[in-house]
Design a protein around this motif. Structure first.
Motif, PDB file in Angstrom:
ATOM      1  N   VAL A  97      56.357  75.852  41.361  1.00 53.66           N
ATOM      2  CA  VAL A  97      55.941  74.890  42.131  1.00 53.66           C
ATOM      3  C   VAL A  97      54.133  74.906  42.082  1.00 53.66           C
ATOM      4  O   VAL A  97      53.705  73.800  42.266  1.00 53.66           O
ATOM      5  CB  VAL A  97      56.374  75.085  43.624  1.00 53.66           C
ATOM      6  N   TRP A 112      56.570  73.101  50.770  1.00 56.84           N
ATOM      7  CA  TRP A 112      57.715  72.448  50.325  1.00 56.84           C
ATOM      8  C   TRP A 112      59.033  73.224  49.991  1.00 56.84           C
ATOM      9  O   TRP A 112      60.034  72.398  50.324  1.00 56.84           O
ATOM     10  CB  TRP A 112      57.321  71.932  48.987  1.00 56.84           C
ATOM     11  N   LEU A 113      58.681  74.369  49.671  1.00 54.21           N
ATOM     12  CA  LEU A 113      60.038  75.198  49.597  1.00 54.21           C
ATOM     13  C   LEU A 113      60.808  75.245  51.008  1.00 54.21           C
ATOM     14  O   LEU A 113      61.962  75.273  50.951  1.00 54.21           O
ATOM     15  CB  LEU A 113      59.606  76.619  49.076  1.00 54.21           C
ATOM     16  N   ARG A 138      60.640  72.893  53.310  1.00 53.69           N
ATOM     17  CA  ARG A 138      61.292  71.849  53.516  1.00 53.69           C
ATOM     18  C   ARG A 138      62.504  71.500  52.845  1.00 53.69           C
ATOM     19  O   ARG A 138      63.467  70.960  53.177  1.00 53.69           O
ATOM     20  CB  ARG A 138      60.260  70.506  52.795  1.00 53.69           C
ATOM     21  N   VAL A 139      62.711  72.105  51.399  1.00 57.50           N
ATOM     22  CA  VAL A 139      63.911  71.806  50.708  1.00 57.50           C
ATOM     23  C   VAL A 139      65.008  73.137  50.947  1.00 57.50           C
ATOM     24  O   VAL A 139      66.118  73.025  50.508  1.00 57.50           O
ATOM     25  CB  VAL A 139      63.643  71.826  48.995  1.00 57.50           C
ATOM     26  N   ALA A 192      60.929  70.299  44.828  1.00 55.05           N
ATOM     27  CA  ALA A 192      59.756  70.938  45.420  1.00 55.05           C
ATOM     28  C   ALA A 192      58.391  70.951  44.690  1.00 55.05           C
ATOM     29  O   ALA A 192      57.461  70.699  44.936  1.00 55.05           O
ATOM     30  CB  ALA A 192      60.004  72.223  46.105  1.00 55.05           C
TER      31      ALA A 192
END
Lengths: 542, 250
Positions: B106, B128-129, B131-132, B156
């Protein structure tokens, strides 16, 4: 409810022995072991018979008796043959052990540089082979095909006899790009770094400067964050770094008392600054700078200057000579290095006979040597300034280059031959490795905006390496073992020296055992290192 | 969802693409507004993937004009680099870098392309990790994750570059059925967050629910484009009806 089908198990069948996988496995191993021992016994028997038929002369001990246990004792006696180039000092009077060691080091040297250069050339050629550019691609393809389809021995002969021996002789060597690099039949002469005794002190200052730069960078960064004031920290960090390195250069050089010259008291030289007067008196000039002027207008002949020049003797390859003569050149003092001897006592003899007026060496050597002189009280040791690091430049003196360092014609030919040949194979391995990386990897890298260079370096190559390393190990081993073809271009590698040693001593079996053991050791070292590396880059799977 | 800006972020005009003699895109024209979610469907070989791959120059178009966020997609490598920074792509086969950990996957592009510091890149990567939904996998390698988790990492990785446009090339086709939902959930979330999305997918539920427009492609051409309601309920074209009957009643 699913209807269950009744299955009838067959009764356990007795498998005939010749069809039982377990029995076959064990039996195959037993047969293999028996065959192996039979073969080994036959070979050893042969060796033993041959050695004993050669007689007791093969096993002469130091005390003159004969015993099998003394098979390798001859290795400690004088080798009695010269070796044309070596990494460590070697003379004919050294033992066979040392001769073999010198040869092994030569093989290591050519293999080491060979492996590094092959990797670089092979990688680039492999990448070029995948290029979309027609010219780059075809050139790489032609190179690979040419190298792979002609024997290495032929290539070596070509490089040595057609390319290198066709170069000009030493006294008309080609100078490259106006740099102090000279190419001739005898090889390539180029500048060398000479580390003086004060080098470690300066190195400590450099380390200190690096640490200081890091701390300053960090502190200024915090200062900037707190005050919001741009302090231009890059400039300050570089400035302070250079300052400390510069101070270190001066301090390390000034504090070292290591360098000195031995000179007669009659010359009346108490320090380096008294030296010009000596020459000025002889040439009847006021200052050193007058000499070139007078030479130009013809008031002074070059011959006269040469006669008046400071006569120096030194120990071969000594940093002291480099340090001293560099300063003499800076001050414009004409000098001539009359003799370079292998050992200090030889230089002292030359000095004592008056062939030279100055003996340059380290203070410890000079102090010990002066005591050997009959009139030791009439000779003075004068300290010479040193700088931590000096360049030694090659200069043509008579029919040879002095100073700098040199790649001999033989080494160069062998190195070039091995690298060009092996790199062709490495290129194909690299190409296969890159092609083994799925296309999706490159697409993902591009989609993320990585440049082509970054894609290759960060995404493709690390993955290609997994495929590349194992066959690469065999190419490195090939290169190391092929270095024995140095025989063809008279490079004193392990194989060539073992041959000479066999002729000299008549102990073929012992020497071949030693050679095999050394080549085996090289191969194992290379394999162990690369296998370790291969494990490091292995992918982690579930 | 609301369209936040009426600006046209993707403009394609008469785009042609040939593979040798094969005419893969036959004069493709499409305008996408910022924040729009578009689902592209069609039979295999119809040029869906080829089309979205021309948008970030994984495929080169030979004729016509593509303008993305005001930048003309040409042979100018600087334009291509700029466009790739604005356009993220998620692949069918995930294409994670197997030699790097999830976190390194990422942070790779942010560090080397956006030139962020490692700390900043890692901070944003973890965001982002989260978020997913897989922050706990950050230090594992892709080979140690399930397909659904891998695809979420890939998403991500794309988002960490902070693109304006997201391209999805059949993101769920290589997944086991029970993992499709976790990836679609993330995509739904992104659609609601206002990203401009172009997705090639066979997930009709997703298309019905979040798409602003559904595009039906066949043999390199747009056959029909419509709102999802109209598209599924009463398609205009016979070719569309045929395709829908094949995929909806099997």
């Amino acid at each position: 409810m699913v209807e269950r089908k009744e299955t009838q198990l067959k009764p356990v069948e007795l498998i005939p022995l010749w069809r039982d996988g377990r029995v076959i496995g064990v039996l195959a191993q037993i047969i293999f072991v028996i065959l192996f021992f039979l073969a080994a016994r036959w070979l050893l028997n042969n060796v033993a018979t041959n050695i004993f038929s050669l007689g007791a002369s093969q096993f002469i001990c130091r005390d003159g008796s004969s015993n099998v246990r003394c098979a390798f004792d001859f290795m400690s006696t004088d080798a009695g043959f010269p070796i044309s180039e070596s990494v460590v000092p070697y003379v004919e009077q050294d033992s066979f052990w040392r001769a073999v060691g010198v040869a092994a080091l030569n093989t290591i040297k050519v293999s080491f540089y060979g492996i590094i250069l092959t990797t670089i050339l092979g990688t680039f050629t492999g990448i070029a082979r995948l290029s979309n550019n027609w010219l780059v691609n075809s050139l790489a393809k032609w190179y690979i095909d040419l190298m792979r389809n002609t024997p290495l021995l032929l290539q070596l002969f070509f490089i040595y006899f057609v390319v290198i021996l066709a170069l000009p002789q030493v006294n008309s060597a080609i100078q490259l790009f106006n740099l102090p690099i000279f190419v001739s039949q005898r090889g390539i002469n180029f500048p060398d770094l000479v580390f003086m005794s004060s080098f470690p002190v300066w190195l400590a200052f450099v380390v200190l400067a690096i640490i200081q730069a890091q701390v300053l960078w960090f502190l200024l960064g915090r200062y900037e964050e707190q005050t919001g004031y741009a302090s231009n920290r890059g400039r300050w960090v570089i400035l302070s770094f250079l300052l400390i390195v510069g101070i270190g250069w001066y301090v390390a050089g000034a504090n070292s008392q290591n360098e000195a010259i031995l000179i007669s008291q009659r010359a009346n030289v108490r320090a380096y600054r008294d030296l010009p007067a000596l020459i000025e008196r002889r040439l009847a000039v006021n200052t050193m700078s007058d000499i070139p002027d007078r030479l130009r207008v013809g008031l002074l002949s070059q011959e006269a200057v040469n006669t008046a020049a400071l006569k120096i003797c030194a120990i071969q390859d000594s940093p002291s000579e480099v340090n001293f003569t560099a300063q003499l050149r800076q001050s414009g003092i004409p000098y001539q290095v009359v003799r370079r001897t292998a050992r200090p006592e030889q230089a002292l003899d030359v000095y004592a006979q008056g062939e030279c007026e100055v003996f340059v060496a380290s203070r410890t050597i000079l102090a010990a040597e002066r005591d050997l002189l009959e009139d030791s009280a009439t000779h003075r040791i004068v300290g010479i300034r040193e700088t931590p690091l000096r360049f030694s430049l090659p200069r043509l003196e008579g029919f040879n280059f002095v100073g700098g360092t040199k790649l001999t014609a033989e080494f160069t030919a062998l190195l070039i031959g091995l690298v060009l040949f092996t790199a062709a194979f490495v290129a194909e391995i690299v190409r296969a490795g890159i092609m083994a990386v799925p296309k999706g990897q490159s697409e993902a890298a591009r989609a993320l905006g990585l440049s082509e260079g970054q894609r290759l370096r960060l995404v493709v190559m690390p993955q290609a390496l997994r495929v590349i390393i194992p066959p690469m190990i065999s190419q490195y081993l090939n290169l190391t073992k092929n270095s024995s073809l140095g025989l063809a271009v008279a490079f004193p590698d392990l194989y060539r020296i073992i041959q000479t040693a066999i002729n000299q001593s008549g102990r073929a079996v012992q020497l071949i055992v030693i050679m095999a053991a050394i080549y085996l050791l090289f191969s194992l070292v290379i394999s162990v290192i690369l296998n370790w590396y291969n494990r490091q880059i292995a992918l982690v799977e579930r | 969802m609301t369209v936040t800006s009426a600006q046209d972020i993707i403009i394609c005009h008469d785009v042609h693409k040939w593979y040798g003699d094969f005419h893969a895109l036959k004069g493709f024209s499409l305008t996408v507004k910022s924040g729009e979610v578009i689902v592209i469907i069609g039979p295999s070989g119809s040029g869906k993937s080829t089309f979205i791959r021309t948008l970030n120059r994984l495929e080169e178009h030979q004729q016509g004009e593509i303008i993305i966020d005001g930048i003309l997609l040409s042979h100018d490598v600087r334009n291509i680099a700029e466009i790739r920074r604005e356009v993220g792509m998620v692949f069918q086969q995930f294409n994670l870098f197997p030699h790097l950990t999830v976190l390194e996957n990422v942070t790779l592009a942010p560090i080397h392309v956006r030139k962020w510091s490692r700390e900043r890149a890692e901070e944003i990567a973890m965001k982002w990790l989260n978020r997913v939904g897989i922050p706990e996998q950050a230090n594992k390698y892709p080979g140690q994750l399930s397909g659904g988790q891998q695809q979420r990492v890939a998403i991500a990785r794309t988002l960490a570059m902070e693109p304006k446009i997201l391209l999805f090339d059949e993101p769920t086709s290589a997944l086991d059925p029970e993992m499709i939902k976790e990836v679609l959930d993330v995509m739904r979330d992104l659609a609601k967050a206002g990203y401009t999305i172009l997705a090639v997918t066979h997930e009709m539920g997703f298309a019905r629910e979040v798409a602003d427009r559904v595009i039906f492609m066949a043999s390199g051409e747009i056959v029909e484009q419509n709102t999802p309601q109209n598209f599924f309920a009463n398609p205009n074209e016979e070719r569309t009806r045929q395709f829908l009957s094949q995929i909806l009643h099997h």
